[in-house]
Motif scaffolding. Structure first.
Motif, PDB file in Angstrom:
ATOM      1  N   UNK A   7     -23.205 -28.711  39.427  1.00 24.49           N
ATOM      2  CA  UNK A   7     -23.141 -27.890  38.220  1.00 24.49           C
ATOM      3  C   UNK A   7     -24.194 -26.787  38.210  1.00 24.49           C
ATOM      4  N   UNK A   8     -25.414 -27.162  38.540  1.00 26.31           N
ATOM      5  CA  UNK A   8     -26.495 -26.173  38.568  1.00 26.31           C
ATOM      6  C   UNK A   8     -26.232 -25.134  39.644  1.00 26.31           C
ATOM      7  N   UNK A   9     -25.718 -25.575  40.803  1.00 25.81           N
ATOM      8  CA  UNK A   9     -25.418 -24.633  41.889  1.00 25.81           C
ATOM      9  C   UNK A   9     -24.351 -23.626  41.482  1.00 25.81           C
ATOM     10  N   UNK A  10     -23.365 -24.080  40.763  1.00 26.39           N
ATOM     11  CA  UNK A  10     -22.303 -23.175  40.300  1.00 26.39           C
ATOM     12  C   UNK A  10     -22.884 -22.118  39.366  1.00 26.39           C
ATOM     13  N   UNK A  11     -23.702 -22.564  38.445  1.00 27.29           N
ATOM     14  CA  UNK A  11     -24.313 -21.611  37.500  1.00 27.29           C
ATOM     15  C   UNK A  11     -25.212 -20.625  38.240  1.00 27.29           C
ATOM     16  N   UNK A  12     -26.065 -21.151  39.115  1.00 29.23           N
ATOM     17  CA  UNK A  12     -26.990 -20.296  39.863  1.00 29.23           C
ATOM     18  C   UNK A  12     -26.236 -19.317  40.763  1.00 29.23           C
ATOM     19  N   UNK A  13     -25.200 -19.824  41.441  1.00 31.23           N
ATOM     20  CA  UNK A  13     -24.407 -18.952  42.309  1.00 31.23           C
ATOM     21  C   UNK A  13     -23.755 -17.834  41.489  1.00 31.23           C
ATOM     22  N   UNK A  14     -23.222 -18.198  40.325  1.00 33.29           N
ATOM     23  CA  UNK A  14     -22.577 -17.196  39.473  1.00 33.29           C
ATOM     24  C   UNK A  14     -23.556 -16.096  39.073  1.00 33.29           C
ATOM     25  N   UNK A  15     -24.750 -16.496  38.682  1.00 38.70           N
ATOM     26  CA  UNK A  15     -25.758 -15.498  38.301  1.00 38.70           C
ATOM     27  C   UNK A  15     -26.148 -14.610  39.482  1.00 38.70           C
ATOM     28  N   UNK A  16     -26.374 -15.232  40.638  1.00 36.03           N
ATOM     29  CA  UNK A  16     -26.752 -14.449  41.817  1.00 36.03           C
ATOM     30  C   UNK A  16     -25.617 -13.532  42.259  1.00 36.03           C
ATOM     31  N   UNK A  17     -24.379 -14.014  42.150  1.00 29.44           N
ATOM     32  CA  UNK A  17     -23.233 -13.187  42.527  1.00 29.44           C
ATOM     33  C   UNK A  17     -23.122 -11.974  41.603  1.00 29.44           C
ATOM     34  N   UNK A  35     -28.623 -12.901  49.648  1.00 28.74           N
ATOM     35  CA  UNK A  35     -29.017 -13.967  50.582  1.00 28.74           C
ATOM     36  C   UNK A  35     -29.186 -15.291  49.846  1.00 28.74           C
ATOM     37  N   UNK A  36     -29.770 -15.230  48.667  1.00 26.64           N
ATOM     38  CA  UNK A  36     -29.953 -16.448  47.872  1.00 26.64           C
ATOM     39  C   UNK A  36     -28.592 -17.031  47.470  1.00 26.64           C
ATOM     40  N   UNK A  37     -27.631 -16.163  47.156  1.00 29.23           N
ATOM     41  CA  UNK A  37     -26.286 -16.637  46.805  1.00 29.23           C
ATOM     42  C   UNK A  37     -25.664 -17.380  47.980  1.00 29.23           C
ATOM     43  N   UNK A  38     -25.891 -16.879  49.204  1.00 28.40           N
ATOM     44  CA  UNK A  38     -25.382 -17.565  50.395  1.00 28.40           C
ATOM     45  C   UNK A  38     -25.987 -18.945  50.562  1.00 28.40           C
ATOM     46  N   UNK A  39     -27.281 -19.050  50.332  1.00 29.65           N
ATOM     47  CA  UNK A  39     -27.962 -20.351  50.439  1.00 29.65           C
ATOM     48  C   UNK A  39     -27.441 -21.300  49.357  1.00 29.65           C
ATOM     49  N   UNK A  40     -27.291 -20.777  48.148  1.00 28.55           N
ATOM     50  CA  UNK A  40     -26.818 -21.606  47.039  1.00 28.55           C
ATOM     51  C   UNK A  40     -25.399 -22.102  47.303  1.00 28.55           C
ATOM     52  N   UNK A  41     -24.552 -21.270  47.891  1.00 23.78           N
ATOM     53  CA  UNK A  41     -23.176 -21.706  48.163  1.00 23.78           C
ATOM     54  C   UNK A  41     -23.157 -22.821  49.203  1.00 23.78           C
ATOM     55  N   UNK A  42     -24.060 -22.776  50.170  1.00 19.15           N
ATOM     56  CA  UNK A  42     -24.158 -23.864  51.158  1.00 19.15           C
ATOM     57  C   UNK A  42     -24.610 -25.146  50.466  1.00 19.15           C
ATOM     58  N   UNK A  43     -25.608 -25.038  49.604  1.00 17.60           N
ATOM     59  CA  UNK A  43     -26.064 -26.208  48.843  1.00 17.60           C
ATOM     60  C   UNK A  43     -24.929 -26.753  47.987  1.00 17.60           C
ATOM     61  N   UNK A  44     -24.174 -25.860  47.362  1.00 19.16           N
ATOM     62  CA  UNK A  44     -23.051 -26.258  46.521  1.00 19.16           C
ATOM     63  C   UNK A  44     -22.010 -27.043  47.320  1.00 19.16           C
ATOM     64  N   UNK A  45     -21.650 -26.544  48.476  1.00 16.91           N
ATOM     65  CA  UNK A  45     -20.635 -27.210  49.297  1.00 16.91           C
ATOM     66  C   UNK A  45     -21.108 -28.593  49.734  1.00 16.91           C
ATOM     67  N   UNK A  46     -22.339 -28.684  50.183  1.00 16.38           N
ATOM     68  CA  UNK A  46     -22.881 -29.981  50.631  1.00 16.38           C
ATOM     69  C   UNK A  46     -22.961 -30.952  49.453  1.00 16.38           C
ATOM     70  N   UNK A  47     -23.492 -30.496  48.327  1.00 13.37           N
ATOM     71  CA  UNK A  47     -23.613 -31.369  47.158  1.00 13.37           C
ATOM     72  C   UNK A  47     -22.242 -31.819  46.665  1.00 13.37           C
ATOM     73  N   UNK A  48     -21.287 -30.910  46.682  1.00 11.26           N
ATOM     74  CA  UNK A  48     -19.929 -31.252  46.246  1.00 11.26           C
ATOM     75  C   UNK A  48     -19.317 -32.311  47.159  1.00 11.26           C
ATOM     76  N   UNK A  49     -19.505 -32.149  48.460  1.00 10.58           N
ATOM     77  CA  UNK A  49     -18.960 -33.123  49.419  1.00 10.58           C
ATOM     78  C   UNK A  49     -19.587 -34.502  49.205  1.00 10.58           C
TER      79      UNK A  49
END
Length: 161
Positions: A7-17, A35-49
């Motif tokens: 949830x936090x990653x989605x919010x953070x990614x949205x703001x960075x995007x 660059x931060x959005x790219x890192x956050x999306x990787x964290x999001x994918x791993x956390x989601x999995x």
């Protein structure tokens, strides 16, 4: 825990995007926000999995065991309807618990059907035909007793359905 991370990653990614897109639209590079959005999306994918493949099944197994315990407690209190509902709530994600509750479910369906049949007969004797029919049909939804099948036409006629 990983659900919160998702949830936090989605919010953070949205703001960075949004920040990155705003910069790109004004002719600048995405910069550190991109660059931060790219890192956050990787964290999001791993956390989601991890959340999908570990946390949710773990939670479902806990729920299955809790429903088993609740069902057994209801049964001890002769609250057969709630016991049946608890056992029926056990999902097959926990195969061992799921297999364990199947005999309970089969037995309780018959007990609940018999109790409902007795209630339906009481309503029928007191000339509350619609209620009697309704309870008889409920009885048959759990387990079809031969006596209930025999009474169904008579109860249906009496209720006017």
């Amino acid at each position: 825990m990983f659900g919160y991370t998702v949830g936090i990653s989605i919010i953070l990614f949205s703001l960075l995007a949004i920040i990155s897109l705003k910069r790109l639209m004004s002719g600048k590079s995405a910069g550190i926000a991109g660059k931060a959005a790219g890192v956050v999306i990787i964290i999001l994918v791993v956390a989601f999995a991890v959340w999908i493949f570990y946390e949710i099944p773990s939670y479902e197994r806990q729920q299955a065991r809790l429903n088993l315990e609740n069902g057994q407690e209801y049964w001890r209190q002769n609250d057969y309807e709630n016991a049946l509902q608890s056992f029926m709530a056990v999902k097959d994600i926990d195969e061992q618990t799921y297999e364990q509750v199947q005999p309970y479910i089969a037995e309780l369906q018959k007990i609940v059907a018999e109790n409902d049949l007795a209630r339906a007969k009481d309503f029928y004797s007191s000339r509350q035909y619609s209620d009697a029919l309704s309870i008889l049909q409920k009885s048959m939804s759990n387990f079809i007793l031969p006596e209930a099948q025999e009474l169904l036409p008579m109860y249906t006629d009496a209720a006017g359905d």
